[in-house]
Write a protein that holds these residues in place. Structure first.
Motif, PDB file in Angstrom:
ATOM      1  N   GLU A  54       0.827  -1.210   0.000  1.00 17.24           N
ATOM      2  CA  GLU A  54       0.000   0.000   0.000  1.00 17.24           C
ATOM      3  C   GLU A  54       0.862   1.261   0.000  1.00 17.24           C
ATOM      4  O   GLU A  54       0.533   2.248  -0.655  1.00 17.24           O
ATOM      5  CB  GLU A  54      -0.960   0.004   1.184  1.00 17.24           C
ATOM      6  CG  GLU A  54      -2.052  -1.030   1.073  1.00 17.24           C
ATOM      7  CD  GLU A  54      -2.839  -0.931  -0.236  1.00 17.24           C
ATOM      8  OE1 GLU A  54      -3.254   0.182  -0.627  1.00 17.24           O
ATOM      9  OE2 GLU A  54      -3.035  -1.981  -0.883  1.00 17.24           O
ATOM     10  N   LYS A  57       2.067   1.683  -3.588  1.00 12.15           N
ATOM     11  CA  LYS A  57       0.966   2.147  -4.450  1.00 12.15           C
ATOM     12  C   LYS A  57       0.673   3.628  -4.207  1.00 12.15           C
ATOM     13  O   LYS A  57       0.482   4.393  -5.154  1.00 12.15           O
ATOM     14  CB  LYS A  57      -0.292   1.316  -4.200  1.00 12.15           C
ATOM     15  CG  LYS A  57      -0.230  -0.062  -4.795  1.00 12.15           C
ATOM     16  CD  LYS A  57      -1.507  -0.838  -4.502  1.00 12.15           C
ATOM     17  CE  LYS A  57      -1.445  -2.232  -5.116  1.00 12.15           C
ATOM     18  NZ  LYS A  57      -2.650  -3.024  -4.811  1.00 12.15           N
ATOM     19  N   THR A  58       0.645   4.044  -2.958  1.00  8.60           N
ATOM     20  CA  THR A  58       0.388   5.442  -2.621  1.00  8.60           C
ATOM     21  C   THR A  58       1.486   6.341  -3.170  1.00  8.60           C
ATOM     22  O   THR A  58       1.214   7.409  -3.727  1.00  8.60           O
ATOM     23  CB  THR A  58       0.266   5.614  -1.088  1.00  8.60           C
ATOM     24  OG1 THR A  58      -0.813   4.800  -0.625  1.00  8.60           O
ATOM     25  CG2 THR A  58       0.038   7.060  -0.703  1.00  8.60           C
ATOM     26  N   LYS A  59       2.717   5.920  -3.030  1.00  6.90           N
ATOM     27  CA  LYS A  59       3.853   6.715  -3.524  1.00  6.90           C
ATOM     28  C   LYS A  59       3.799   6.841  -5.040  1.00  6.90           C
ATOM     29  O   LYS A  59       3.994   7.939  -5.586  1.00  6.90           O
ATOM     30  CB  LYS A  59       5.176   6.070  -3.087  1.00  6.90           C
ATOM     31  CG  LYS A  59       6.381   6.864  -3.440  1.00  6.90           C
ATOM     32  CD  LYS A  59       6.415   8.166  -2.678  1.00  6.90           C
ATOM     33  CE  LYS A  59       7.731   8.880  -2.879  1.00  6.90           C
ATOM     34  NZ  LYS A  59       7.757  10.167  -2.223  1.00  6.90           N
ATOM     35  N   ALA A  61       1.141   6.603  -6.978  1.00  4.40           N
ATOM     36  CA  ALA A  61      -0.024   7.429  -7.320  1.00  4.40           C
ATOM     37  C   ALA A  61       0.240   8.915  -7.082  1.00  4.40           C
ATOM     38  O   ALA A  61      -0.267   9.766  -7.813  1.00  4.40           O
ATOM     39  CB  ALA A  61      -1.244   6.977  -6.530  1.00  4.40           C
ATOM     40  N   SER A  62       1.043   9.219  -6.067  1.00  4.42           N
ATOM     41  CA  SER A  62       1.300  10.626  -5.738  1.00  4.42           C
ATOM     42  C   SER A  62       2.373  11.256  -6.621  1.00  4.42           C
ATOM     43  O   SER A  62       2.510  12.470  -6.636  1.00  4.42           O
ATOM     44  CB  SER A  62       1.696  10.765  -4.272  1.00  4.42           C
ATOM     45  OG  SER A  62       2.991  10.240  -4.048  1.00  4.42           O
ATOM     46  N   THR A  63       3.125  10.439  -7.355  1.00  3.91           N
ATOM     47  CA  THR A  63       4.229  10.988  -8.144  1.00  3.91           C
ATOM     48  C   THR A  63       4.019  10.873  -9.657  1.00  3.91           C
ATOM     49  O   THR A  63       4.826  11.400 -10.410  1.00  3.91           O
ATOM     50  CB  THR A  63       5.562  10.302  -7.786  1.00  3.91           C
ATOM     51  OG1 THR A  63       5.447   8.906  -8.011  1.00  3.91           O
ATOM     52  CG2 THR A  63       5.937  10.574  -6.336  1.00  3.91           C
ATOM     53  N   THR A  64       2.971  10.204 -10.094  1.00  3.35           N
ATOM     54  CA  THR A  64       2.745  10.064 -11.533  1.00  3.35           C
ATOM     55  C   THR A  64       1.252  10.034 -11.837  1.00  3.35           C
ATOM     56  O   THR A  64       0.455   9.592 -11.014  1.00  3.35           O
ATOM     57  CB  THR A  64       3.431   8.788 -12.089  1.00  3.35           C
ATOM     58  OG1 THR A  64       3.238   8.751 -13.494  1.00  3.35           O
ATOM     59  CG2 THR A  64       2.871   7.527 -11.464  1.00  3.35           C
ATOM     60  N   LYS A  65       0.900  10.495 -13.025  1.00  2.00           N
ATOM     61  CA  LYS A  65      -0.500  10.480 -13.463  1.00  2.00           C
ATOM     62  C   LYS A  65      -0.814   9.204 -14.235  1.00  2.00           C
ATOM     63  O   LYS A  65      -1.954   8.919 -14.529  1.00  2.00           O
ATOM     64  CB  LYS A  65      -0.776  11.677 -14.367  1.00  2.00           C
ATOM     65  CG  LYS A  65      -0.587  13.005 -13.726  1.00  2.00           C
ATOM     66  CD  LYS A  65      -0.789  14.107 -14.749  1.00  2.00           C
ATOM     67  CE  LYS A  65      -0.159  15.388 -14.258  1.00  2.00           C
ATOM     68  NZ  LYS A  65      -0.100  16.403 -15.281  1.00  2.00           N
TER      69      LYS A  65
END
Length: 108
Positions: A54, A57-59, A61-65
């Motif tokens: 998790e 996944k969070t990292k 999601a926060s760094t790429t579109k």
């Protein structure tokens, strides 16, 4: 005796690999070659007990579109340690024991 550093880096390319790495490291699965009375110390992400998968996944999601490519490296599993002579200079044979100040210096 001279203290030595130990470094191993492994690319993790699937979330299954990420979860498997955490299960192995945290001894959440049977690991026959490990001493079950000892625990590894995870230096990142232990504050709230969130699963490593998790956190990754969070990292991402926060760094790429964009969704990662099929062959993308999602994260790296890094094992960094030192020989017993570093952590226990007074008696390297005392497995499972260490000097707290040296541990803090090493982890910083």
């Amino acid at each position: 005796m001279v203290a030595l550093a130990i470094l191993r880096v492994e690319k993790l390319k699937s979330f299954g690999n990420v979860g498997g790495s955490e299960k192995h490291t945290a001894r959440l699965q049977d690991t026959p070659n490990a001493d079950t009375t000892k625990k590894n110390i995870r230096l990142i992400g232990m504050e709230d007990g969130t699963a490593l998968e998790e956190l990754v996944k969070t990292k991402i999601a926060s760094t790429t579109k964009h969704k990662p490519r099929k062959d993308a490296v999602l994260c790296s599993d890094i094992f960094l340690s030192a020989s017993p002579e570093y952590f226990r200079p007074h008696d390297p044979s005392l497995a499972g024991e260490w000097d707290d100040d040296r541990m803090v210096d090493f982890a910083s």
